[in-house]
Design an enzyme around this catalytic site. Structure first.
Site, PDB file in Angstrom:
ATOM      1  N   CYS A 114      44.118  15.298   1.813  1.00  0.00           N
ATOM      2  CA  CYS A 114      42.672  15.308   1.567  1.00  0.00           C
ATOM      3  C   CYS A 114      42.296  14.936   0.137  1.00  0.00           C
ATOM      4  O   CYS A 114      41.340  14.208  -0.089  1.00  0.00           O
ATOM      5  CB  CYS A 114      42.072  16.652   1.964  1.00  0.00           C
ATOM      6  N   ASP A 153      33.170  12.474   3.774  1.00  0.00           N
ATOM      7  CA  ASP A 153      34.549  12.954   3.888  1.00  0.00           C
ATOM      8  C   ASP A 153      35.396  11.893   4.581  1.00  0.00           C
ATOM      9  O   ASP A 153      35.140  11.542   5.732  1.00  0.00           O
ATOM     10  CB  ASP A 153      34.569  14.263   4.681  1.00  0.00           C
ATOM     11  N   HIS A 202      39.950  22.398   1.127  1.00  0.00           N
ATOM     12  CA  HIS A 202      39.741  21.043   1.622  1.00  0.00           C
ATOM     13  C   HIS A 202      38.863  20.304   0.626  1.00  0.00           C
ATOM     14  O   HIS A 202      37.868  20.843   0.130  1.00  0.00           O
ATOM     15  CB  HIS A 202      39.093  21.049   3.004  1.00  0.00           C
ATOM     16  N   TRP A 239      50.790  14.840   7.328  1.00  0.00           N
ATOM     17  CA  TRP A 239      50.862  16.277   7.065  1.00  0.00           C
ATOM     18  C   TRP A 239      52.154  16.886   7.624  1.00  0.00           C
ATOM     19  O   TRP A 239      52.247  18.082   7.793  1.00  0.00           O
ATOM     20  CB  TRP A 239      49.650  16.981   7.668  1.00  0.00           C
ATOM     21  N   TYR A 244      48.905  23.154   3.982  1.00  0.00           N
ATOM     22  CA  TYR A 244      47.699  23.682   3.334  1.00  0.00           C
ATOM     23  C   TYR A 244      46.503  23.644   4.272  1.00  0.00           C
ATOM     24  O   TYR A 244      45.469  24.253   4.016  1.00  0.00           O
ATOM     25  CB  TYR A 244      47.399  22.930   2.033  1.00  0.00           C
TER      26      TYR A 244
END
Length: 728
Positions: free
Chosen positions: A313, A395, A372, A278, A559
């Protein structure tokens, strides 16, 4: 331990763990008692085995596995399939005895389900393996074989064992008759049974998906090639479980499989599939926005054995969805807009302000993701009370540690909605992602804290997935939470608090006090490289005149809501007359943000105002995603299976600077294999053109997808829908 000795634990002989589908050892071809007599004997001998494994054969068609690009037999558990055995002479049931045997892994044991003897029976028994003779013709016997609906999922080795007066004679190892057994959503006894045909078509058989991103006021979409039927993908999915050293005996349980997968799709602590990044630096791999699907990622991971760089993600969710659908577990991708990353799991996202109304970055640790993505997988939950099966959150984005590893789920969606966060796995974290309150807290100079306002509707604003049979969005927010203010919503929160969710500050009632002056703001929809404005509106609903000192902060953000840098800050005074409103406009110049943009061109604005007459602080935050130019795709030639077709990719540089080292990725499931090309430079207002010849091999509705990435531009995307005709 000396070589050749057998390890023991507590006085018992230890069998090594059986945790690899890829490793194997052979069953003996003969288990003879005494001496085998010489000469020709009239024993039944296996000459050949036929599995009806072509894509058009009954086995693959009836088991919905005909689209797998795999020459071996692929069946779904709990459902009969056909096997034909040719012997050296006609089979005589009065004197001949034989059976099938299925073996998986290196140390097969019948009680572990890794060695399966399949007897010949007259009638099938529910839930049990069996083989029934349905046809005898000359020297051949055709069997209908039923597998157990809870057997291990993986690639089995198959043998035929024949009894003789002197013992068992077994066929040699033959890789050509290896058989893959998958989960079966069409079988009522399977833990992943789904009773709706259209849902099975969408959540198991659809190899193309839609991922929703952007923000709640400007929802953006991109297609994703799951590619679960592509060559090598099934083996790659089994390899993931091998890499995790998951015991084979647990691979028939979708709860265990999904928990392992949620850890293995990310590479955080177990050398899993995808490395998350990220920080906007992707020098050693592929930027997350460049991927068009899961195929290249999974094949590279299997071939190298090393994690693939990089993902965020939606990439983790896309790859995990491929894994689930490939193995037969119904699955879909979910997007939660304004998703809470609640670091201390207190159901609050605490935004700390100083006395001037500016955010205190040292104290503010929680973050709000613009969106997300996670997955839902469909399964029963026999480990939970009745009523908590169905869709489960899984997840694989590495956010928080769960039982020593970065993973999340499976967590029952029904349990999350009703606040039953005591049920495994990771329900408290998911509950906080969709239900947290946004709390603005002023930190006084004497270190005391004052709660200024509470926003109970910001988090989990909209939760969507792809609609069945189309590319539109299906709003499933009510699957996760009751409407704010309803009695059920209050009960769910009280249940979560009862089961241990922490709420350290008493915020109840804070939002009930209506301020004398209200504030809101709007961010004008902006195009990358262009100026735009932010309009702040102050409303006064009283007979009193008010003044305020307001502050706007504009930040380049990931984000995930984490700020990289502030590109704009402005303080201004406001006067609001009785029973009126006033607008303040702040101009945002392109030059202020262009040099610092991140992967998704996401900007975050925070506005606060202190009312001078009352010392009340008003605070609000919003995000916007700049509009990015798209890649243009065109085709010419016949859109027919087996016919050549030319694909043209075009992109015009909209910036005032030259772009360098531009990577373009092109993909089209069933139309063209994933391919990429690099262009050295592209001056302002110039157009790059790339042509590729392809030959479609799948008919029906298909898509071409292209991404473009360079240091100055990311998340550039384009797609083209195609209707490929069958060859006449």
């Amino acid at each position: 331990m000396s070589e050749g000795t057998t390890p023991t634990f507590l006085g018992r002989r230890a069998l090594p763990p059986n945790n690899s589908n890829g490793e194997e050892n052979e069953l003996p071809t003969m288990e003879i008692v005494g001496l085998l007599p010489r000469g020709t004997q009239d024993y039944l001998n296996v000459m050949n085995v036929y599995l009806f494994k072509e894509s058009w054969d009954t086995n693959k068609v009836e088991h919905h596995t005909d689209r797998y690009d795999n020459e071996k037999l692929i069946v779904r558990r709990g459902q009969p399939f056909y096997v034909q055995i040719e012997f050296n002479r006609p089979y005589d049931p009065k004197k001949d005895i034989f059976r099938l045997e299925y073996v998986i892994g290196r140390y097969p044991q019948e009680n572990k389900g890794t060695y399966i003897p399949v007897p010949i029976v007259s009638e099938f028994q529910s839930g049990k393996w069996g083989a029934k003779i349905i046809l005898k013709e000359n020297q051949s016997v055709r069997l209908s074989v039923q597998s157990s609906p809870n057997c291990i999922v993986g690639k089995f080795r198959m043998y035929v064992a024949v009894w003789t007066p002197h013992g068992i004679i077994r066929t040699n190892r033959n890789p050509a008759i290896d058989t893959y057994i998958l989960f079966n959503p069409w079988c009522e006894e399977d833990a992943v049974y789904l009773d709706n045909d259209k849902e099975r078509e969408e959540y198991v058989l659809n190899d193309l998906g839609i991922i929703f991103h952007g923000n709640v006021n400007d929802i953006k979409t991109r297609s994703w090639n799951y590619g679960q039927f592509e060559y090598g993908i099934l083996d790659a999915c089994l390899f993931i479980m091998d890499k995790a050293q998951m015991d084979l005996s647990g691979r028939g349980n979708p709860v265990k499989v999904s928990r392992v997968a949620s850890a293995m799709i990310n590479a955080k602590d177990d050398q899993g599939v995808v490395v998350g990044s990220w920080d906007n630096v992707y020098a050693y791999g592929v930027p997350p926005s460049a991927w068009t699907g899961s195929v290249d990622i999974l094949l590279e991971y299997q071939s190298s054995g090393n994690p693939v760089q990089y993902g965020q993600c939606w990439v983790f969710a896309g790859v995990l969805n491929t894994f689930f659908r490939c193995l037969g577990i119904p699955a879909r991708i979910i997007t939660n807009y304004f998703s809470a990353h609640d670091n201390n799991a207190n159901l609050q996202l605490d935004i700390f302000l100083d006395e001037e109304g500016k955010i205190n970055p040292k104290l503010t640790k929680d973050s709000v993701w613009n969106y997300h993505c996670w997955n839902e997988a469909w399964m029963t939950r026999p480990d939970l009370p009745v009523g908590f099966g169905g869709w489960q959150v899984v997840d694989s984005t590495p956010q928080e540690n769960s039982d020593g590893m970065y993973r999340c789920g499976p967590a029952s969606v029904q349990a999350v909605k009703h606040g039953h966060i005591c049920f495994q796995f990771d329900s408290p974290f998911v509950f906080a992602e969709v239900n947290s309150d946004l709390v603005y807290i002023t930190v006084k100079k004497d270190t005391t804290h004052l709660v200024e306002s509470v926003d109970k509707t910001h988090i989990g604003k909209l939760i969507v997935t792809k609609e069945i049979g189309g590319d539109g969005q299906h709003d499933i927010t009510e699957n996760y939470k009751f409407q704010e203010g309803k009695e059920e919503e209050r009960l769910a929160l009280e249940t979560a608090l009862m089961y241990g969710a922490k709420k350290p500050l008493d915020t109840e009632g804070i939002h009930q006090f209506k301020a004398d002056i209200d504030m809101d703001f709007e961010v004008e929809k902006a195009v990358l490289g262009k100026d735009f404005k932010v309009t702040i509106t102050f409303r006064n609903g009283t007979a009193r005149r008010y003044t305020a000192t307001a502050y706007l902060s504009g930040n380049i953000v990931f984000y995930t809501g984490v700020a990289k840098s502030e590109f704009k800050n402005q303080t201004f005074d406001v006067k609001v007359e009785p029973y009126s409103f006033t607008n303040e406009e702040v101009q945002i110049k392109a030059g202020e943000y262009m040099g610092q943009l991140l992967e998704q061109a996401s900007l975050h604005f925070f506005v606060s105002a202190r009312v001078n007459e009352t010392s009340k602080v008003l605070a609000m935050q919003k995000s916007t995603v700049l509009h990015i130019p798209t890649v243009n795709l065109q085709v010419r030639g016949q859109k027919v299976v087996g016919s050549d077709m030319v694909v043209t990719v075009e992109f015009t540089n909209p910036l005032k600077e030259t772009l360098y080292n531009i990577w373009v990725h092109l993909d089209g499931p069933g139309v063209i294999k994933p391919i990429r090309k690099m262009f050295r430079e592209l001056p302002p207002n110039s157009t790059l053109t790339w042509e590729e010849v392809c030959r479609p091999w799948v008919s029906g509705s298909r898509k071409l997808m292209a991404t473009l990435n360079c240091n100055a531009l990311r998340h550039v995307y384009g797609e083209l829908e195609l209707k490929i005709q069958k060859r006449r």
